[in-house]
Design a protein around this motif. Structure first.
Motif, PDB file in Angstrom:
ATOM      1  N   SER A   1       0.861  -1.188   0.000  1.00  0.00           N
ATOM      2  CA  SER A   1       0.000   0.000   0.000  1.00  0.00           C
ATOM      3  C   SER A   1       0.897   1.237   0.000  1.00  0.00           C
ATOM      4  O   SER A   1       2.040   1.202   0.472  1.00  0.00           O
ATOM      5  CB  SER A   1      -0.953  -0.002   1.195  1.00  0.00           C
ATOM      6  OG  SER A   1      -0.245  -0.114   2.417  1.00  0.00           O
ATOM      7  N   PHE A   2       0.331   2.325  -0.539  1.00  0.00           N
ATOM      8  CA  PHE A   2       1.130   3.528  -0.772  1.00  0.00           C
ATOM      9  C   PHE A   2       0.395   4.759  -0.250  1.00  0.00           C
ATOM     10  O   PHE A   2      -0.833   4.783  -0.149  1.00  0.00           O
ATOM     11  CB  PHE A   2       1.427   3.687  -2.263  1.00  0.00           C
ATOM     12  CG  PHE A   2       2.275   2.581  -2.820  1.00  0.00           C
ATOM     13  CD1 PHE A   2       3.643   2.735  -2.967  1.00  0.00           C
ATOM     14  CD2 PHE A   2       1.701   1.359  -3.170  1.00  0.00           C
ATOM     15  CE1 PHE A   2       4.427   1.701  -3.463  1.00  0.00           C
ATOM     16  CE2 PHE A   2       2.480   0.328  -3.674  1.00  0.00           C
ATOM     17  CZ  PHE A   2       3.842   0.502  -3.808  1.00  0.00           C
ATOM     18  N   SER A   3       1.175   5.776   0.069  1.00  0.00           N
ATOM     19  CA  SER A   3       0.605   7.010   0.605  1.00  0.00           C
ATOM     20  C   SER A   3       1.412   8.194   0.092  1.00  0.00           C
ATOM     21  O   SER A   3       2.640   8.122  -0.028  1.00  0.00           O
ATOM     22  CB  SER A   3       0.637   6.986   2.135  1.00  0.00           C
ATOM     23  OG  SER A   3       0.251   8.232   2.673  1.00  0.00           O
ATOM     24  N   LEU A   4       0.682   9.298  -0.190  1.00  0.00           N
ATOM     25  CA  LEU A   4       1.363  10.529  -0.587  1.00  0.00           C
ATOM     26  C   LEU A   4       1.497  11.502   0.572  1.00  0.00           C
ATOM     27  O   LEU A   4       2.179  12.519   0.448  1.00  0.00           O
ATOM     28  CB  LEU A   4       0.598  11.196  -1.743  1.00  0.00           C
ATOM     29  CG  LEU A   4       0.457  10.361  -3.019  1.00  0.00           C
ATOM     30  CD1 LEU A   4      -0.273  11.145  -4.103  1.00  0.00           C
ATOM     31  CD2 LEU A   4       1.820   9.892  -3.523  1.00  0.00           C
TER      32      LEU A   4
ATOM     33  N   GLY B   1       1.798  10.086   4.032  1.00  0.00           N
ATOM     34  CA  GLY B   1       2.359   9.365   5.164  1.00  0.00           C
ATOM     35  C   GLY B   1       1.335   8.902   6.177  1.00  0.00           C
ATOM     36  O   GLY B   1       1.688   8.281   7.184  1.00  0.00           O
ATOM     37  N   ASN B   2       0.051   9.166   5.911  1.00  0.00           N
ATOM     38  CA  ASN B   2      -1.002   8.781   6.847  1.00  0.00           C
ATOM     39  C   ASN B   2      -2.040   7.855   6.222  1.00  0.00           C
ATOM     40  O   ASN B   2      -2.431   6.864   6.820  1.00  0.00           O
ATOM     41  CB  ASN B   2      -1.703  10.036   7.391  1.00  0.00           C
ATOM     42  CG  ASN B   2      -0.775  10.885   8.247  1.00  0.00           C
ATOM     43  OD1 ASN B   2      -0.110  10.372   9.131  1.00  0.00           O
ATOM     44  ND2 ASN B   2      -0.737  12.175   7.976  1.00  0.00           N
ATOM     45  N   ASN B   3      -2.469   8.208   5.054  1.00  0.00           N
ATOM     46  CA  ASN B   3      -3.526   7.452   4.384  1.00  0.00           C
ATOM     47  C   ASN B   3      -2.916   6.590   3.279  1.00  0.00           C
ATOM     48  O   ASN B   3      -2.288   7.104   2.355  1.00  0.00           O
ATOM     49  CB  ASN B   3      -4.559   8.413   3.794  1.00  0.00           C
ATOM     50  CG  ASN B   3      -5.181   9.301   4.862  1.00  0.00           C
ATOM     51  OD1 ASN B   3      -5.848   8.821   5.758  1.00  0.00           O
ATOM     52  ND2 ASN B   3      -4.926  10.609   4.772  1.00  0.00           N
ATOM     53  N   TYR B   4      -3.129   5.267   3.406  1.00  0.00           N
ATOM     54  CA  TYR B   4      -2.504   4.326   2.483  1.00  0.00           C
ATOM     55  C   TYR B   4      -3.562   3.680   1.588  1.00  0.00           C
ATOM     56  O   TYR B   4      -4.672   3.383   2.026  1.00  0.00           O
ATOM     57  CB  TYR B   4      -1.745   3.247   3.255  1.00  0.00           C
ATOM     58  CG  TYR B   4      -0.432   3.740   3.828  1.00  0.00           C
ATOM     59  CD1 TYR B   4       0.769   3.485   3.183  1.00  0.00           C
ATOM     60  CD2 TYR B   4      -0.402   4.482   5.009  1.00  0.00           C
ATOM     61  CE1 TYR B   4       1.975   3.943   3.693  1.00  0.00           C
ATOM     62  CE2 TYR B   4       0.795   4.937   5.532  1.00  0.00           C
ATOM     63  CZ  TYR B   4       1.981   4.667   4.871  1.00  0.00           C
ATOM     64  OH  TYR B   4       3.168   5.129   5.384  1.00  0.00           O
TER      65      TYR B   4
ATOM     66  N   ASP C   1      -4.863   2.771  -6.816  1.00  0.00           N
ATOM     67  CA  ASP C   1      -5.936   3.644  -6.337  1.00  0.00           C
ATOM     68  C   ASP C   1      -5.690   5.070  -6.818  1.00  0.00           C
ATOM     69  O   ASP C   1      -4.549   5.549  -6.862  1.00  0.00           O
ATOM     70  CB  ASP C   1      -5.995   3.608  -4.808  1.00  0.00           C
ATOM     71  CG  ASP C   1      -7.217   4.313  -4.261  1.00  0.00           C
ATOM     72  OD1 ASP C   1      -7.189   5.558  -4.165  1.00  0.00           O
ATOM     73  OD2 ASP C   1      -8.196   3.606  -3.936  1.00  0.00           O
ATOM     74  N   ALA C   2      -6.775   5.758  -7.153  1.00  0.00           N
ATOM     75  CA  ALA C   2      -6.654   7.117  -7.684  1.00  0.00           C
ATOM     76  C   ALA C   2      -5.963   8.061  -6.711  1.00  0.00           C
ATOM     77  O   ALA C   2      -5.354   9.060  -7.137  1.00  0.00           O
ATOM     78  CB  ALA C   2      -8.047   7.657  -8.040  1.00  0.00           C
ATOM     79  N   ASN C   3      -6.046   7.777  -5.434  1.00  0.00           N
ATOM     80  CA  ASN C   3      -5.444   8.657  -4.427  1.00  0.00           C
ATOM     81  C   ASN C   3      -3.924   8.638  -4.446  1.00  0.00           C
ATOM     82  O   ASN C   3      -3.290   9.496  -3.827  1.00  0.00           O
ATOM     83  CB  ASN C   3      -5.942   8.274  -3.039  1.00  0.00           C
ATOM     84  CG  ASN C   3      -7.390   8.648  -2.814  1.00  0.00           C
ATOM     85  OD1 ASN C   3      -7.719   9.815  -2.659  1.00  0.00           O
ATOM     86  ND2 ASN C   3      -8.259   7.647  -2.829  1.00  0.00           N
TER      87      ASN C   3
END
Length: 298
Positions: free
Chosen positions: A228-231, A233-236, A241-243
């Motif tokens: 999983s990835f996050s831009l 650092g909080n929401n992965y 995923d478009a986010n």
């Protein structure tokens, strides 16, 4: 007339009194503690010679001793021992309490069923242990242990010189499988744009591709890795995923990621994605002007 008669004095049959009959294992030969005597006609105690019929009187077991007149007993010719001159003596096991220690094993994917007991490593003893004896303890994991978690155990001791009582509370959740780790060198992927960056192309892109984890405890035992990835650092989010898709120069920056797999610690990391501006060529539409007395900038 002279009369004669023959007088026969028969030996007095005496009882054998065995002095000590309670023995507990202490690692030594206790045969010298086994004594016996008989009472002569005057009520005096006369020691008998006591002999162990076989072996040594050391380990917890039942042994047979026999009694006979001692060679130094000068009056023994006047006495006789009963037909049964033997007696069995038992050395009882020494009693100890054993507490099983909490044991940990890092997840390997294999099943663990038993553990050899090692004093002061995975168990402790309350009570005397003689001559450095090994209690020969075997710890059995209830149902076997494979996946991360705590497991109850049972235990047994094979050394017959000891009566071992296991502290029941110490058997609960005594064995634990802990998370394995994913090594840095086992993680690989291709960053969008690489280290030099990618040029803006008006298309959305995943921040990385070719995601790979080669840790054997992950790939060999069905522990599917989840990336999983996050831009921020909080929401992965999942990789597609478009986010977490990038498109514009403004999307450049740090990307945070984590890898989760059953029976493993969560692996975390970060990398940078750079989107470079698209370079355009400037073309001048009109570059030839003739004076006409007006402002021709438009």
């Amino acid at each position: 007339t002279q009369l004669t008669t023959k007088v026969i004095i028969t030996a007095k049959v005496v009882d054998i009194t065995w002095v000590t009959d309670a023995f507990t294992y202490d690692g030594t030969d206790q045969s010298s503690k086994v004594t016996a005597y008989y009472l002569d006609v005057n009520g005096k105690q006369v020691p008998l010679a006591v002999t162990l019929t076989d072996g040594s009187f050391v380990n917890a077991n039942t042994y047979t001793f026999s009694a006979a007149f001692a060679t130094e007993d000068t009056g023994s010719s006047n006495y006789a021992l009963p037909a049964d001159v033997e007696k069995d003596f038992t050395i009882k096991p020494a009693e100890v309490d054993v507490t099983i220690s909490h044991m940990q094993q890092v997840y390997t994917g294999e099943q663990f069923n038993t553990v050899d007991g090692v004093k002061d490593t995975n168990y402790t003893v309350s009570g005397d242990i003689f001559n450095g004896d090994d209690l020969e303890i075997t710890i059995t994991i209830t149902g076997g242990a494979t996946n991360v978690g705590e497991y109850d155990v049972t235990a047994s001791a094979a050394n017959g010189n000891y009566k071992v009582t296991f502290v029941s509370s110490s058997l609960e959740n005594a064995y634990e499988i802990t998370n394995a780790t994913i090594a840095d060198e086992d993680v690989s992927f291709t960053i969008y744009g690489g280290t030099d960056g990618a040029t803006y192309d008006a298309t959305t892109h995943q921040v990385a591709e070719n995601l790979s984890v080669t840790t054997s405890t992950v790939v060999d035992h069905g522990n599917e890795p989840v990336w999983s990835f996050s831009l921020d650092g909080n929401n992965y989010y999942p990789i597609d995923d478009a986010n977490v898709l990038v498109r514009n120069v403004a999307d450049s920056g740090t990307v945070y990621y984590k890898i989760e797999a059953a029976n493993h610690e969560t692996y975390t990391g970060q990398f940078n994605v750079t989107i470079l501006p698209y370079e355009v060529e400037v073309k001048w539409v009109e570059n030839d002007f003739t004076y006409n007395g007006s402002d021709q900038k438009d």
